[in-house]
Design a protein around this motif. Structure first.
Motif, PDB file in Angstrom:
ATOM      1  N   ARG A 254      44.553   3.306  62.006  1.00 52.21           N
ATOM      2  CA  ARG A 254      45.410   4.191  62.785  1.00 52.21           C
ATOM      3  C   ARG A 254      46.860   4.087  62.301  1.00 52.21           C
ATOM      4  NH1 ARG A 254      43.509   2.794  67.405  1.00 52.21           N
ATOM      5  NH2 ARG A 254      45.106   1.288  68.006  1.00 52.21           N
ATOM      6  N   ARG A 255      47.226   2.774  62.031  1.00 50.28           N
ATOM      7  CA  ARG A 255      48.615   2.596  61.568  1.00 50.28           C
ATOM      8  C   ARG A 255      48.838   3.315  60.254  1.00 50.28           C
ATOM      9  NH1 ARG A 255      48.403  -2.612  63.814  1.00 50.28           N
ATOM     10  NH2 ARG A 255      47.801  -3.555  61.834  1.00 50.28           N
ATOM     11  N   ARG A 256      47.777   3.140  59.368  1.00 44.56           N
ATOM     12  CA  ARG A 256      47.925   3.821  58.068  1.00 44.56           C
ATOM     13  C   ARG A 256      47.977   5.346  58.257  1.00 44.56           C
ATOM     14  NH1 ARG A 256      43.644   0.207  54.720  1.00 44.56           N
ATOM     15  NH2 ARG A 256      45.043  -1.514  54.222  1.00 44.56           N
ATOM     16  N   GLY A 257      47.056   5.803  59.171  1.00 43.88           N
ATOM     17  CA  GLY A 257      47.027   7.241  59.431  1.00 43.88           C
ATOM     18  C   GLY A 257      48.337   7.728  59.996  1.00 43.88           C
ATOM     19  N   GLU A 258      48.850   6.953  60.951  1.00 42.96           N
ATOM     20  CA  GLU A 258      50.128   7.356  61.549  1.00 42.96           C
ATOM     21  C   GLU A 258      51.241   7.338  60.510  1.00 42.96           C
ATOM     22  OE1 GLU A 258      50.592   4.635  64.727  1.00 42.96           O
ATOM     23  OE2 GLU A 258      49.308   5.776  66.093  1.00 42.96           O
ATOM     24  N   GLY A 259      51.161   6.267  59.695  1.00 38.19           N
ATOM     25  CA  GLY A 259      52.179   6.150  58.642  1.00 38.19           C
ATOM     26  C   GLY A 259      52.107   7.315  57.675  1.00 38.19           C
TER      27      GLY A 259
ATOM     28  N   ARG B 247      50.843  10.274  58.259  1.00 39.59           N
ATOM     29  CA  ARG B 247      51.305  11.514  58.892  1.00 39.59           C
ATOM     30  C   ARG B 247      52.823  11.538  58.986  1.00 39.59           C
ATOM     31  NH1 ARG B 247      46.609  11.092  61.936  1.00 39.59           N
ATOM     32  NH2 ARG B 247      47.594   9.929  63.592  1.00 39.59           N
ATOM     33  N   HIS B 248      53.356  10.338  59.302  1.00 39.58           N
ATOM     34  CA  HIS B 248      54.809  10.237  59.414  1.00 39.58           C
ATOM     35  C   HIS B 248      55.465  10.560  58.069  1.00 39.58           C
ATOM     36  CE1 HIS B 248      58.735   8.860  60.610  1.00 39.58           C
ATOM     37  NE2 HIS B 248      58.777   8.059  59.553  1.00 39.58           N
TER      38      HIS B 248
ATOM     39  N   ARG C  16      55.283  14.148  57.432  1.00 45.91           N
ATOM     40  CA  ARG C  16      56.287  14.912  58.178  1.00 45.91           C
ATOM     41  C   ARG C  16      57.661  14.762  57.532  1.00 45.91           C
ATOM     42  NH1 ARG C  16      53.290  13.370  62.848  1.00 45.91           N
ATOM     43  NH2 ARG C  16      54.568  11.501  63.142  1.00 45.91           N
TER      44      ARG C  16
END
Lengths: 457, 318
Positions: B17-22, B24-25, B28
């Motif tokens: 999730r962290r990697r995914g969030e990272g 996506r971040h 962006r």
């Protein structure tokens, strides 16, 4: 600039046009109330007019006085058609435009400028003082769309020394006798090492074909601006004559190369340097020659038709009010003041003063306003012995014998059609009759299409 | 133990999730950074291009609303004699100017390579004309190439050559324009010079040992190695030549000039400009622009195909 920059411009136009869709076909709903005694305010943005000399500044000052609270804002430089049309399309046009008279018909047919009937009545513009040919050039489909000013006419300008050496006079090159012109051309021209060293006579093709055609009794376009007459035998004959002048000198390419090599605006100009015998040329060049080479051996006459009558093809400028003008009342008043007799007189007096100060000669101004022309004529030396007085006299005589192209909705295309074909004759690609037959077809197609669009409105 | 494994099970998804969030971040942020370009592309490129496609299907004079005419403009294109003339002029000019520019650029770059310490000066000197506004080049053309007293013919005269009327003889107008296009080869020279400096000296030495002369070394060693740079220059110059406008327009069609030499100097972009801004046939001009776009695409595609055979990239990459 490569096409990228061009595309940028195009794109900008498209964007503006895209934003402005829907403005075009709507009826003109101007509620302008033109009244010469009304107090005015706001801004008068003018596109295409530059206050570059005293003739402009003097009149501009008078206009500003008459405009009262309304302030003039000049977008200087020649009228940029693309910029102007884009501004109209986007609904943000200037209040007033200053254009060539030949452009007015096209602008009117596209709905870019409005008829001036109300403006003329309201401001009390006396259209009877304007030269008929000038007013005709801005009258489209029986409505006046522009207030004319200035007149450009042609004179025969020649090197008196070369004429004398070759045993000719200016009468031989004024166009009244084409055989005499051809004879003088052969005697005046000089070759050096196989190259043309002195142009005998320059008939100024392709641009002066309308002048030669008129001298032979023909018009390139009908009086109503709807029918091309390029294949008229009299036009063909005129082209044959004008081209033969070049053929006798080794071809147009030779003449053009020598023409282009002259220091046209300097003291090494073709008359001062003896590299040209004679040519028809616009009257403003008299002033240039008088300024840069006052001692050049010059001879002047009007250009004449085959009956010996003076003849000139007139063109000039005009004031027009764009569709959607934000301040049409002030625009109309400015157009009135800029073109009325008193303004021209003030401008002429200032020019006389400045010329006297600098030791120069006042060579007159052709205003397109007959009343002003007559008054200014009295201030210019037309009866002296000098060749410059003769030049000014010839200029005023030519001004009294002008013709103009009628306003039509395909002005540029019409001109392009005959110029393209004349160029093919000059290149040796076509014979005059064939070229003008093709020009006739192309020009008539353009006129038919443009008039059809107008008539459908 | 269960407590030990449980966190372990929970850890993996959390990391993803962290990697995914990272990711996506980062995405962006990347979008944020490139958004000025994206907005510019959409507003100033994509929309106008699409709008041009639409206009090409209409009759449009800038002032009045476009009226849909279907493919009429394209049909008219096919029958327009001046389109054929303008295309022929443009292709002939391109076929002359691209090889000429490449040959001169390569020649100057080879000379510069031997210039030693003076290379910097000459590099600047060759590049400076590139800074000259094209309008000025158009005016220069008329002065330098005048058949009567132009500098070029004066120069030819020293060798007993009676130069032609470059600006008034239709047969010499395009060669004259090509000569003037050489005025601005500076950028190509710089690119080729950089490529030449990458040619391994040991390969040239090996060729020398094998008895190869200057020409064979150039043709069999140097040119293949710098072929990517040559390819780039050919593609860019071809596109630029197909879009030639300003110099010819200034010299032969601009204010103060008569339209003489139309036949020889009427390039496609000039005719497009006339249709758009002089005759106000924006719909027709848009169709012309689309045709030019297709032509440029086809020509470039052919060049890309040919490059697979003739362009050699070091390291085997193509």
């Amino acid at each position: 600039m490569r096409l990228s920059a061009l595309t940028g411009t195009f794109v900008a136009a498209c964007l503006l046009a895209g934003c402005a869709q829907g403005t075009g076909d709507s009826e003109e709903t101007s509620d302008a109330s033109f009244d010469s005694s009304a107090d005015l305010s706001g801004e008068v943005q003018v596109m295409g007019f530059g206050a570059g000399d005293e003739i402009a500044t003097e009149r501009l000052e008078l206009a500003e006085e008459e405009l009262g609270e309304a302030k003039v804002d000049l977008v200087e430089g020649d009228l940029d058609i693309q910029q102007f049309l884009s501004s109209v399309a986007s609904g943000e046009p200037p209040a007033l435009v200053y254009a060539e008279r030949s452009q007015i018909g096209t602008f009117a047919s596209r709905g870019a400028v409005v008829p001036l009937t109300d403006c003329i009545e309201g401001e009390g513009i006396d259209t009877s003082v304007f030269r008929e040919s000038a007013l005709g050039e801005v009258t489209f489909d029986d409505e006046v769309y522009g207030i004319p000013e200035f007149n450009v006419v042609q004179l025969t300008q020649a090197n008196a020394d070369l004429l004398e050496q070759s045993g000719h006079t200016v009468e031989d090159v004024n166009g009244s006798d084409w055989a005499a012109v051809l004879e003088a051309n052969k005697d005046l021209m000089q070759m050096q090492g196989g190259d043309l060293a002195t142009i005998g006579y320059d008939s100024k093709l392709p641009e002066f074909l309308p002048l030669w055609a008129k001298a032979n009794g023909a018009d390139l376009i009908s009086e109503d601006g709807r029918t091309a007459q390029l294949d008229d035998p009299a036009v063909v004959e005129a082209l044959e004559f004008a081209v033969s002048v070049y053929d006798a000198q080794g071809g147009f390419g030779e003449v053009k190369a020598l023409r282009d090599s002259a220091d046209f605006f300097g003291d090494g100009n073709q008359f001062a340097s003896g590299s040209l015998g004679a040519m028809p040329m616009e009257q403003w060049y008299v002033s240039v020659l008088n300024d840069v080479s006052p001692d050049a051996p010059m001879a002047f006459d009007t250009v004449r038709d085959l009956q010996g009558e003076p003849l000139a093809w007139a063109s000039g400028s005009a004031w027009a009010i764009p569709k959607g003008s934000p301040n049409p009342e002030a625009a109309c008043r400015m157009a009135r003041v800029m073109t009325e007799t008193d303004s021209w007189m003030a401008a002429a007096e200032e020019r006389v003063r400045l010329r006297e100060e600098s030791g120069g000669l006042f060579t007159g101004i052709l205003t397109a306003n007959e009343e002003a022309d007559e008054a200014i004529r009295e201030m210019a030396p037309t009866d002296g012995d000098s060749v410059w007085s003769q030049a000014v006299a010839a200029m005023y005589e030519a001004n009294d014998h002008t013709f103009a192209m009628p306003a039509n909705p395909a002005g540029d295309e019409f001109e392009q059609a005959w110029q393209d074909e004349v160029n093919k004759v000059l290149n040796g690609q076509k014979e005059p009759a064939d070229a003008l037959a093709d020009a006739q077809e192309a020009a008539q197609d353009a006129l038919d299409e443009a008039w059809a669009s107008w008539d459908e409105k | 133990m269960s407590t030990a494994t449980a966190p372990g099970r929970r850890t993996r998804p959390a990391t993803r999730r962290r990697r995914g969030e990272g990711g996506r971040h980062q995405g962006r942020v990347a979008l944020l950074f490139i958004s000025p370009w994206l907005i510019g592309f959409v507003v100033f490129m994509a929309y106008p291009v699409l709008y041009t496609v639409y206009l090409s299907l209409t009759d449009y004079d800038v002032i009045n609303d476009p009226s849909f005419v279907g493919l009429d403009n394209y049909r008219e294109l096919m029958g327009d004699e001046k389109i054929r003339l303008a295309l022929r002029n443009t292709f002939v000019y391109t076929l002359m100017s691209v090889p000429a520019q490449l040959a001169v650029s390569l020649g100057l770059a080879l000379l510069l390579q031997r210039a030693g310490r003076a290379a910097g000066f000459f590099r600047t000197a060759f590049f400076l004309p590139k800074m000259t506004p094209p309008v000025a080049v158009g005016v220069l053309l008329l002065m330098l190439l005048n058949g009567q007293n132009g500098l070029l013919n004066e120069f030819l005269g020293w060798f007993g050559i009676n130069g032609p009327n470059w600006t008034t003889d239709p047969a010499w107008v395009k060669p004259g324009l090509v000569i003037m296009s050489l005025w601005t080869v500076g950028a190509s020279v710089i690119i080729l010079l950089a490529a030449l400096q990458e040619v391994p000296e040991e390969l040239l030495d090996a060729a020398r040992v094998d008895g190869a002369g200057w020409w064979r070394r150039l043709w069999h060693v140097t040119v293949p190695i710098i072929s990517p740079a040559i390819y780039f220059i050919v593609v860019v110059d071809t596109i630029a030549s197909l879009q030639s406008f300003t110099e010819a327009y200034t010299a032969f069609f601009g204010a103060g000039n008569t339209t003489y030499s139309n036949d020889a100097a009427l390039f496609y972009a000039i005719y497009l400009f006339q249709q758009a801004f002089e005759f106000l046939h924006m719909g027709y001009a848009s169709a012309m622009a689309m045709l030019l776009f297709v032509i440029v695409m086809v020509v470039t595609a052919v060049q890309v195909m040919l490059s697979r055979r003739y362009v050699h990239y070091t390291g085997g990459a193509r």
